[in-house]
Motif scaffolding. Structure first.
Motif, PDB file in Angstrom:
ATOM      1  N   ASP A 186      30.244  32.284  43.751  1.00 18.01           N
ATOM      2  CA  ASP A 186      29.799  33.538  44.351  1.00 18.01           C
ATOM      3  C   ASP A 186      30.974  34.480  44.575  1.00 18.01           C
ATOM      4  OD1 ASP A 186      27.686  35.194  45.716  1.00 18.01           O
ATOM      5  OD2 ASP A 186      29.062  34.899  47.386  1.00 18.01           O
ATOM      6  N   ALA A 187      32.089  33.957  45.003  1.00 15.36           N
ATOM      7  CA  ALA A 187      33.260  34.808  45.232  1.00 15.36           C
ATOM      8  C   ALA A 187      33.679  35.513  43.954  1.00 15.36           C
ATOM      9  CB  ALA A 187      34.415  33.975  45.776  1.00 15.36           C
ATOM     10  N   TYR A 188      33.590  34.807  42.819  1.00 15.68           N
ATOM     11  CA  TYR A 188      33.920  35.435  41.541  1.00 15.68           C
ATOM     12  C   TYR A 188      32.953  36.581  41.242  1.00 15.68           C
ATOM     13  CZ  TYR A 188      34.443  36.239  36.588  1.00 15.68           C
ATOM     14  OH  TYR A 188      34.627  36.848  35.368  1.00 15.68           O
ATOM     15  N   GLN A 189      31.665  36.372  41.504  1.00 13.14           N
ATOM     16  CA  GLN A 189      30.680  37.411  41.234  1.00 13.14           C
ATOM     17  C   GLN A 189      30.838  38.626  42.149  1.00 13.14           C
ATOM     18  OE1 GLN A 189      26.732  35.558  41.263  1.00 13.14           O
ATOM     19  NE2 GLN A 189      26.864  35.487  39.034  1.00 13.14           N
ATOM     20  N   GLN A 190      31.448  38.426  43.304  1.00 17.94           N
ATOM     21  CA  GLN A 190      31.584  39.507  44.282  1.00 17.94           C
ATOM     22  C   GLN A 190      32.931  40.229  44.200  1.00 17.94           C
ATOM     23  OE1 GLN A 190      29.008  40.431  46.128  1.00 17.94           O
ATOM     24  NE2 GLN A 190      27.796  38.787  45.228  1.00 17.94           N
ATOM     25  N   ARG A 191      33.695  40.007  43.149  1.00 22.83           N
ATOM     26  CA  ARG A 191      35.005  40.653  43.047  1.00 22.83           C
ATOM     27  C   ARG A 191      34.864  42.169  43.161  1.00 22.83           C
ATOM     28  NH1 ARG A 191      37.378  39.164  37.542  1.00 22.83           N
ATOM     29  NH2 ARG A 191      35.188  39.494  36.993  1.00 22.83           N
ATOM     30  N   PRO A 192      35.565  42.810  44.080  1.00 22.61           N
ATOM     31  CA  PRO A 192      35.361  44.241  44.322  1.00 22.61           C
ATOM     32  C   PRO A 192      35.695  45.120  43.128  1.00 22.61           C
ATOM     33  CG  PRO A 192      37.255  43.411  45.543  1.00 22.61           C
ATOM     34  CD  PRO A 192      36.537  42.218  45.008  1.00 22.61           C
ATOM     35  N   GLU A 193      36.653  44.707  42.291  1.00 28.84           N
ATOM     36  CA  GLU A 193      37.032  45.553  41.165  1.00 28.84           C
ATOM     37  C   GLU A 193      35.966  45.592  40.075  1.00 28.84           C
ATOM     38  OE1 GLU A 193      38.730  41.462  40.142  1.00 28.84           O
ATOM     39  OE2 GLU A 193      38.368  42.701  41.927  1.00 28.84           O
ATOM     40  N   ARG A 194      35.005  44.670  40.140  1.00 30.37           N
ATOM     41  CA  ARG A 194      34.003  44.611  39.085  1.00 30.37           C
ATOM     42  C   ARG A 194      32.574  44.695  39.605  1.00 30.37           C
ATOM     43  NH1 ARG A 194      33.606  40.532  33.870  1.00 30.37           N
ATOM     44  NH2 ARG A 194      31.421  40.953  33.419  1.00 30.37           N
ATOM     45  N   ARG A 195      32.362  44.462  40.867  1.00 31.21           N
ATOM     46  CA  ARG A 195      31.006  44.299  41.417  1.00 31.21           C
ATOM     47  C   ARG A 195      30.109  45.494  41.089  1.00 31.21           C
ATOM     48  NH1 ARG A 195      32.228  42.982  46.565  1.00 31.21           N
ATOM     49  NH2 ARG A 195      32.415  45.189  47.062  1.00 31.21           N
ATOM     50  N   LEU A 210      33.111  44.689  29.592  1.00 33.34           N
ATOM     51  CA  LEU A 210      33.510  44.385  30.964  1.00 33.34           C
ATOM     52  C   LEU A 210      34.371  43.126  31.021  1.00 33.34           C
ATOM     53  CD1 LEU A 210      30.363  45.010  33.218  1.00 33.34           C
ATOM     54  CD2 LEU A 210      32.516  46.272  33.212  1.00 33.34           C
ATOM     55  N   ASP A 211      33.965  42.111  30.279  1.00 34.07           N
ATOM     56  CA  ASP A 211      34.721  40.860  30.275  1.00 34.07           C
ATOM     57  C   ASP A 211      36.110  41.055  29.689  1.00 34.07           C
ATOM     58  OD1 ASP A 211      32.610  39.508  31.414  1.00 34.07           O
ATOM     59  OD2 ASP A 211      31.872  38.644  29.545  1.00 34.07           O
ATOM     60  N   ARG A 212      36.199  41.850  28.652  1.00 32.68           N
ATOM     61  CA  ARG A 212      37.509  42.100  28.049  1.00 32.68           C
ATOM     62  C   ARG A 212      38.426  42.857  29.008  1.00 32.68           C
ATOM     63  NH1 ARG A 212      35.234  43.865  22.052  1.00 32.68           N
ATOM     64  NH2 ARG A 212      35.393  41.794  21.085  1.00 32.68           N
ATOM     65  N   THR A 213      37.838  43.749  29.787  1.00 26.33           N
ATOM     66  CA  THR A 213      38.626  44.576  30.705  1.00 26.33           C
ATOM     67  C   THR A 213      39.014  43.824  31.966  1.00 26.33           C
ATOM     68  OG1 THR A 213      37.507  46.561  29.899  1.00 26.33           O
ATOM     69  CG2 THR A 213      38.651  46.728  32.015  1.00 26.33           C
ATOM     70  N   HIS A 214      38.073  43.062  32.521  1.00 29.61           N
ATOM     71  CA  HIS A 214      38.280  42.465  33.842  1.00 29.61           C
ATOM     72  C   HIS A 214      38.424  40.944  33.817  1.00 29.61           C
ATOM     73  CE1 HIS A 214      37.583  46.259  35.913  1.00 29.61           C
ATOM     74  NE2 HIS A 214      36.586  46.468  35.086  1.00 29.61           N
ATOM     75  N   GLY A 215      38.259  40.343  32.667  1.00 27.80           N
ATOM     76  CA  GLY A 215      38.421  38.899  32.586  1.00 27.80           C
ATOM     77  C   GLY A 215      37.145  38.155  32.942  1.00 27.80           C
ATOM     78  N   VAL A 216      37.180  36.849  32.714  1.00 24.67           N
ATOM     79  CA  VAL A 216      36.039  35.985  32.977  1.00 24.67           C
ATOM     80  C   VAL A 216      36.464  34.876  33.921  1.00 24.67           C
ATOM     81  CG1 VAL A 216      34.877  36.498  30.795  1.00 24.67           C
ATOM     82  CG2 VAL A 216      36.545  34.645  30.882  1.00 24.67           C
ATOM     83  N   ALA A 217      35.504  34.058  34.308  1.00 27.21           N
ATOM     84  CA  ALA A 217      35.776  32.992  35.264  1.00 27.21           C
ATOM     85  C   ALA A 217      36.818  32.019  34.719  1.00 27.21           C
ATOM     86  CB  ALA A 217      34.485  32.254  35.593  1.00 27.21           C
ATOM     87  N   PRO A 218      37.621  31.434  35.608  1.00 29.87           N
ATOM     88  CA  PRO A 218      38.616  30.453  35.165  1.00 29.87           C
ATOM     89  C   PRO A 218      37.974  29.343  34.345  1.00 29.87           C
ATOM     90  CG  PRO A 218      38.954  31.017  37.474  1.00 29.87           C
ATOM     91  CD  PRO A 218      37.661  31.654  37.069  1.00 29.87           C
ATOM     92  N   GLY A 219      38.640  28.979  33.246  1.00 30.96           N
ATOM     93  CA  GLY A 219      38.121  27.936  32.381  1.00 30.96           C
ATOM     94  C   GLY A 219      37.167  28.421  31.314  1.00 30.96           C
ATOM     95  N   HIS A 220      36.848  29.735  31.319  1.00 31.74           N
ATOM     96  CA  HIS A 220      35.953  30.301  30.325  1.00 31.74           C
ATOM     97  C   HIS A 220      36.722  31.246  29.410  1.00 31.74           C
ATOM     98  CE1 HIS A 220      32.021  28.954  31.988  1.00 31.74           C
ATOM     99  NE2 HIS A 220      32.719  28.905  33.110  1.00 31.74           N
ATOM    100  N   ASP A 221      36.156  31.471  28.222  1.00 27.72           N
ATOM    101  CA  ASP A 221      36.717  32.424  27.277  1.00 27.72           C
ATOM    102  C   ASP A 221      35.810  33.642  27.189  1.00 27.72           C
ATOM    103  OD1 ASP A 221      38.837  30.684  26.550  1.00 27.72           O
ATOM    104  OD2 ASP A 221      37.488  29.613  25.175  1.00 27.72           O
ATOM    105  N   VAL A 222      36.403  34.781  26.868  1.00 28.13           N
ATOM    106  CA  VAL A 222      35.609  35.980  26.620  1.00 28.13           C
ATOM    107  C   VAL A 222      34.803  35.771  25.341  1.00 28.13           C
ATOM    108  CG1 VAL A 222      35.704  38.428  26.050  1.00 28.13           C
ATOM    109  CG2 VAL A 222      37.240  37.495  27.789  1.00 28.13           C
ATOM    110  N   GLN A 223      33.497  35.951  25.430  1.00 26.52           N
ATOM    111  CA  GLN A 223      32.654  35.813  24.248  1.00 26.52           C
ATOM    112  C   GLN A 223      31.391  36.633  24.420  1.00 26.52           C
ATOM    113  OE1 GLN A 223      32.508  31.448  25.110  1.00 26.52           O
ATOM    114  NE2 GLN A 223      30.387  31.656  24.416  1.00 26.52           N
TER     115      GLN A 223
END
Length: 230
Positions: free
Chosen positions: A24-33, A207-220
């Motif tokens: 949930d904390a990852y989903q609530q990141r202020p720079e992307r929410r 969005l994923d390319r700009t702000h990244g994805v969850a740790p352990g995941h790749d942009v796809q």
């Protein structure tokens, strides 16, 4: 004698309950929410029937999709088997003007009367289903005539699923091993949906390319899969 299906599902529920706060904390990141709300709001709005519709969010997790869909004017019920996820979803929803209701429930076998919903939605759920075709058949049963199933997903484990949830019984989580999104689309068709379409979600990819994805995941690339009850 221990039921291997029940034991395996319990391990999935425990995994997501333990992971719920970080997820949930990852989903609530202020720079992307706010960007997520804008992009996903357009996606769900275009795919769903006109509001207000009755919508079931299967595998709702911390309630991100359910709350967003409810904000579009729909009557939303979110179900999950991970207690930790439901607790967070309810905490968030308590601040919403039009909150969904969140219930304990199995995405594979939702316990509602036939014809209860106009749409069934889910994000990152198809790969987690122990029996995708049975799940889709049950969703179709819950839909009113002309209702839709809308799923957002990707092929997350093309290099192998491993033992994320421990020992996996034979035949369980078949879409975790999917090499193509068409395998997911075929599961929707075999479950009884018609007019199944697959749409790449290019805005989400950006969005994923700009702000990244969850740790352990790749942009796809992710996709939106939509099918209709006949």
């Amino acid at each position: 004698m221990t039921d291997p299906t029940a034991s395996f599902q319990a391990s999935i529920n425990e995994y997501w309950t333990e992971r719920a706060p970080d997820y949930d904390a990852y989903q609530q990141r202020p720079e992307r929410r706010d960007l997520d709300v804008e992009v996903w709001g357009r996606i769900w709005s275009a795919a769903l029937p006109p509001a207000p519709a009755d919508v079931l969010d299967v595998g709702t997790g911390s309630g991100h999709v359910a709350r967003l869909v409810a904000s579009l004017g729909h009557r939303v019920t979110g179900i999950d088997l991970a207690d930790g996820m439901l607790e967070i979803a309810r905490e968030h929803a308590a601040r919403d003007a039009h909150p969904p209701r969140f219930l304990a429930g199995d995405a594979v076998a939702p316990d509602f009367p036939e014809g209860s919903f106009d749409a069934v939605v889910g994000r990152y759920v198809m790969w987690t289903l122990r029996d995708p075709e049975a799940a889709v058949a049950n969703w179709v049963r819950l839909l009113r005539p002309g209702g839709v199933v809308v799923m957002a997903d990707s092929t997350w484990f093309t290099d192998g699923f491993g033992n994320l949830y421990g020992d996996r019984p034979d035949g369980h989580l078949p879409l975790a091993d999917a090499r193509s999104i068409e395998e997911v689309a075929d599961a929707l068709r075999r479950g009884g949906l018609i007019d199944v379409t697959v749409t790449p979600l290019d805005d989400v990819l950006e969005l994923d390319r700009t702000h990244g994805v969850a740790p352990g995941h790749d942009v796809q690339l992710q996709h939106l899969l939509v099918g209709r009850r006949g």
